[in-house]
Write a protein that holds these residues in place. Structure first.
Motif, PDB file in Angstrom:
ATOM      1  N   TRP A   1      35.495  14.075 -22.271  1.00 23.86           N
ATOM      2  CA  TRP A   1      34.827  14.025 -23.570  1.00 23.86           C
ATOM      3  C   TRP A   1      33.687  15.045 -23.714  1.00 23.86           C
ATOM      4  CZ3 TRP A   1      34.060   8.043 -24.556  1.00 23.86           C
ATOM      5  CH2 TRP A   1      35.251   7.516 -25.086  1.00 23.86           C
TER       6      TRP A   1
ATOM      7  N   ASP B   1      21.234  15.564 -24.791  1.00 23.38           N
ATOM      8  CA  ASP B   1      21.280  15.762 -26.249  1.00 23.38           C
ATOM      9  C   ASP B   1      22.223  16.891 -26.662  1.00 23.38           C
ATOM     10  OD1 ASP B   1      19.146  13.805 -26.685  1.00 23.38           O
ATOM     11  OD2 ASP B   1      17.907  15.301 -25.668  1.00 23.38           O
ATOM     12  N   SER B   2      22.426  17.848 -25.754  1.00 22.10           N
ATOM     13  CA  SER B   2      23.255  18.998 -26.155  1.00 22.10           C
ATOM     14  C   SER B   2      24.744  18.745 -25.902  1.00 22.10           C
ATOM     15  CB  SER B   2      22.810  20.259 -25.414  1.00 22.10           C
ATOM     16  OG  SER B   2      23.008  20.113 -24.022  1.00 22.10           O
TER      17      SER B   2
ATOM     18  N   ARG C   1      28.009  17.019 -26.503  1.00 22.23           N
ATOM     19  CA  ARG C   1      28.539  16.164 -27.563  1.00 22.23           C
ATOM     20  C   ARG C   1      30.002  15.879 -27.314  1.00 22.23           C
ATOM     21  NH1 ARG C   1      25.599  15.672 -32.263  1.00 22.23           N
ATOM     22  NH2 ARG C   1      23.577  16.748 -32.179  1.00 22.23           N
ATOM     23  N   ARG C   2      30.382  14.644 -27.616  1.00 26.29           N
ATOM     24  CA  ARG C   2      31.783  14.267 -27.423  1.00 26.29           C
ATOM     25  C   ARG C   2      32.664  15.189 -28.259  1.00 26.29           C
ATOM     26  NH1 ARG C   2      34.496   8.265 -28.108  1.00 26.29           N
ATOM     27  NH2 ARG C   2      36.523   9.073 -28.711  1.00 26.29           N
ATOM     28  N   ILE C   3      33.711  15.692 -27.634  1.00 22.68           N
ATOM     29  CA  ILE C   3      34.505  16.772 -28.202  1.00 22.68           C
ATOM     30  C   ILE C   3      35.135  16.398 -29.546  1.00 22.68           C
ATOM     31  CG2 ILE C   3      36.655  16.176 -27.002  1.00 22.68           C
ATOM     32  CD1 ILE C   3      36.888  19.176 -26.294  1.00 22.68           C
ATOM     33  N   ASP C   4      35.483  15.106 -29.741  1.00 20.85           N
ATOM     34  CA  ASP C   4      36.178  14.733 -30.978  1.00 20.85           C
ATOM     35  C   ASP C   4      35.256  14.112 -32.023  1.00 20.85           C
ATOM     36  OD1 ASP C   4      35.799  12.601 -29.299  1.00 20.85           O
ATOM     37  OD2 ASP C   4      37.775  11.719 -29.592  1.00 20.85           O
ATOM     38  N   THR C   5      34.226  13.392 -31.611  1.00 13.65           N
ATOM     39  CA  THR C   5      33.376  12.709 -32.596  1.00 13.65           C
ATOM     40  C   THR C   5      32.032  13.399 -32.816  1.00 13.65           C
ATOM     41  OG1 THR C   5      32.255  11.337 -30.946  1.00 13.65           O
ATOM     42  CG2 THR C   5      34.329  10.483 -31.855  1.00 13.65           C
ATOM     43  N   GLY C   6      31.627  14.244 -31.890  1.00 15.63           N
ATOM     44  CA  GLY C   6      30.335  14.909 -32.009  1.00 15.63           C
ATOM     45  C   GLY C   6      29.154  14.062 -31.549  1.00 15.63           C
ATOM     46  N   GLN C   7      29.407  12.821 -31.137  1.00 16.29           N
ATOM     47  CA  GLN C   7      28.310  11.960 -30.688  1.00 16.29           C
ATOM     48  C   GLN C   7      27.715  12.490 -29.377  1.00 16.29           C
ATOM     49  OE1 GLN C   7      29.393   7.867 -29.790  1.00 16.29           O
ATOM     50  NE2 GLN C   7      27.501   7.129 -30.704  1.00 16.29           N
ATOM     51  N   THR C   8      26.391  12.415 -29.247  1.00 23.15           N
ATOM     52  CA  THR C   8      25.765  12.982 -28.053  1.00 23.15           C
ATOM     53  C   THR C   8      25.985  12.078 -26.838  1.00 23.15           C
ATOM     54  OG1 THR C   8      23.649  11.869 -28.361  1.00 23.15           O
ATOM     55  CG2 THR C   8      23.915  14.032 -29.424  1.00 23.15           C
TER      56      THR C   8
ATOM     57  N   HIS D   1      25.994   7.897 -26.394  1.00 23.24           N
ATOM     58  CA  HIS D   1      27.030   7.137 -25.685  1.00 23.24           C
ATOM     59  C   HIS D   1      26.430   6.243 -24.614  1.00 23.24           C
ATOM     60  CE1 HIS D   1      31.238   7.937 -26.621  1.00 23.24           C
ATOM     61  NE2 HIS D   1      30.738   8.966 -27.265  1.00 23.24           N
TER      62      HIS D   1
END
Ligand code: ZN
Length: 429
Positions: free
Chosen positions: A137, A158-159, A161-168, A172
């Motif tokens: 991810w 913080d930098s 980010r999950r590849i599909d949702t953009g959540q940091t 998570h």
């Protein structure tokens, strides 16, 4: 306590291992195999289930701010640097049942055997179940181990980010109950040469050697370094396939084919000259579907190059060879190679003393061992952080990172017995 007594104690605890494998497999079952991305509910279940098992065994259970799990069998001298064992609990997408998890479960089996066989060790023995060894991810590997050793800056929380949702990554971790604020505030890494004297990681073998050689266990020599060009390209010229004579062609595919073949010849020559444990892979070769046709000379070809080896000199030679051959072929075939960014990781030799302790343990149990290089594992992160590290590889059929991983409980038991004898010796010092 004799190695044989420890082996019996390990074998008596194999039903615990089987139960943990089954329950964690069921909780992360995918269409095929298991899917347990790092910092997902599935790898959280795995960590929680291992924590429950550890508490039942009477071990001390703690987590760091990244969600790495520490299950500790206390020794007499609580201040002495601990012996660490363990591996990762996350998996690739539709991966196998044992990649990573085998090592975390092995740690608990060994601790249970040490408890059963007594007496208490001199120093703490801790099973570490790491998160984020795979890069599913968040794009980079070894995140949990690198956070535990202070080898990854907290900016990544913080930098990344999950590849599909953009959540940091921080978001998570927080959702799963990790204390990210505590992680950010940490003055000193959780795992360092001050807190740990050794890291011994049991892992399934991810290649075919042990099956081919009929051996249960290997003690690997080195974690291979690599040299990779993930986005190489060759530019030629699109032309009519029937109307263009050879001398007028600028064929990108044939140029890439020649380069790949030349590099394979170089690789074979290196191996024949005695350079050990080398690998070479061209995992991607493609033409642009929008422009390419059976009746067009290909004007562009994209590809990857990936070398691995146990000596930096070999990797340096690979780099020089790839660049020289690309230059020479480009001039002769009237094409242009752009190999793009080159990324590399240095080879990480595993600790010689720990390897000797593991090999002695195997010998005392009459378990024949093999030795060869292995691929990237958390152990390399600990070794680079100054915590001496070594590994036990256990026979596993059908490769790894696929649903067909097949390790028998018997082979797992042999690996755990070798690990237990080594840990008993190190923790007794
Ligand atoms: Zn793994």
């Amino acid at each position: 306590m004799s190695a044989e007594a420890l082996r019996s104690a390990v074998e008596a605890r194999l039903p615990l291992a089987a139960a943990l494998f089954d329950e964690i497999r069921a909780a992360s079952a995918a269409d095929a195999g298991v899917t347990r991305p790092a910092w997902s509910e599935q790898d959280q279940f795995a960590a929680d289930r291992l924590a429950d098992a550890a508490r039942t065994l009477g071990l001390e259970v703690a987590r760091d701010g990244a969600g790495n799990l520490y299950c500790t069998l206390p020794g007499h001298d609580r201040a002495a640097p601990a012996v660490l064992t363990g591996s990762h609990v996350d998996s690739v997408l539709t991966g196998g049942h044992y990649d990573g998890l085998a090592g975390a479960v092995a740690g608990l089996v060994v601790q249970a055997a040490l408890l059963d066989a007594g007496p208490a060790p001199n120093r703490d023995v801790t099973t570490l179940a790491t998160r984020g060894e795979e890069s599913v991810w968040f794009g980079i590997p070894f995140v949990g181990a690198r956070l535990a050793t202070g080898a990854l800056s907290h900016d990544h929380l913080d930098s990344l980010r999950r590849i599909d949702t953009g959540q940091t990554l921080a978001a998570h971790m927080t959702t799963l109950g990790c204390d990210v604020a505590a992680l950010r505030a940490e003055a000193r890494p959780r795992v360092s040469p001050e807190t740990a004297c050794a890291f011994l990681e049991l892992h399934i073998e991810q290649g075919p050697v042990l099956v081919a050689e009929g051996a249960q266990v290997a003690v690997p020599t080195t974690i291979r370094g690599n040299l990779r060009w993930p986005a190489a390209t060759c530019a030629g010229r699109y032309d009519h396939s029937g109307a263009t004579p050879r001398a007028h062609r600028q064929d990108a595919v044939l140029a890439v084919a020649e380069l790949v073949h030349a590099l394979e010849r170089f690789w074979v020559a290196q191996e024949e000259a005695g350079v050990p444990d080398t690998v070479f892979t061209v995992g991607k070769v493609s033409t642009d579907h929008a422009h390419h046709a059976m009746t067009k000379i290909p004007g562009r070809c994209d590809f990857t190059l990936n070398f691995g080896g146990t000596s930096q000199a070999f990797l340096d030679d690979c780099r020089a060879e790839a660049e020289a051959r690309a230059t020479e072929i480009a001039a002769r075939r009237n094409v242009a190679f752009d190999l793009g960014a080159c990324v590399s990781a240095a080879p990480a030799p595993l600790d010689g003393h720990l390897r000797a302790v593991l090999e002695d343990s195997a010998e005392s149990l009459a378990v024949p061992v093999r030795s060869f290089a292995t691929v990237g594992h958390d152990a390399a992160v600990f070794q680079r952080a100054g915590v001496p590290a070594a590994m036990v590889l256990v026979r596993n059929a059908h490769g790894s990172h696929n649903p067909d991983e097949a390790m028998t409980l018997e082979d797992f038991g042999a690996g755990c017995a070798v690990l237990a004898a080594a840990i008993a010796r190190l923790a007794g010092e």
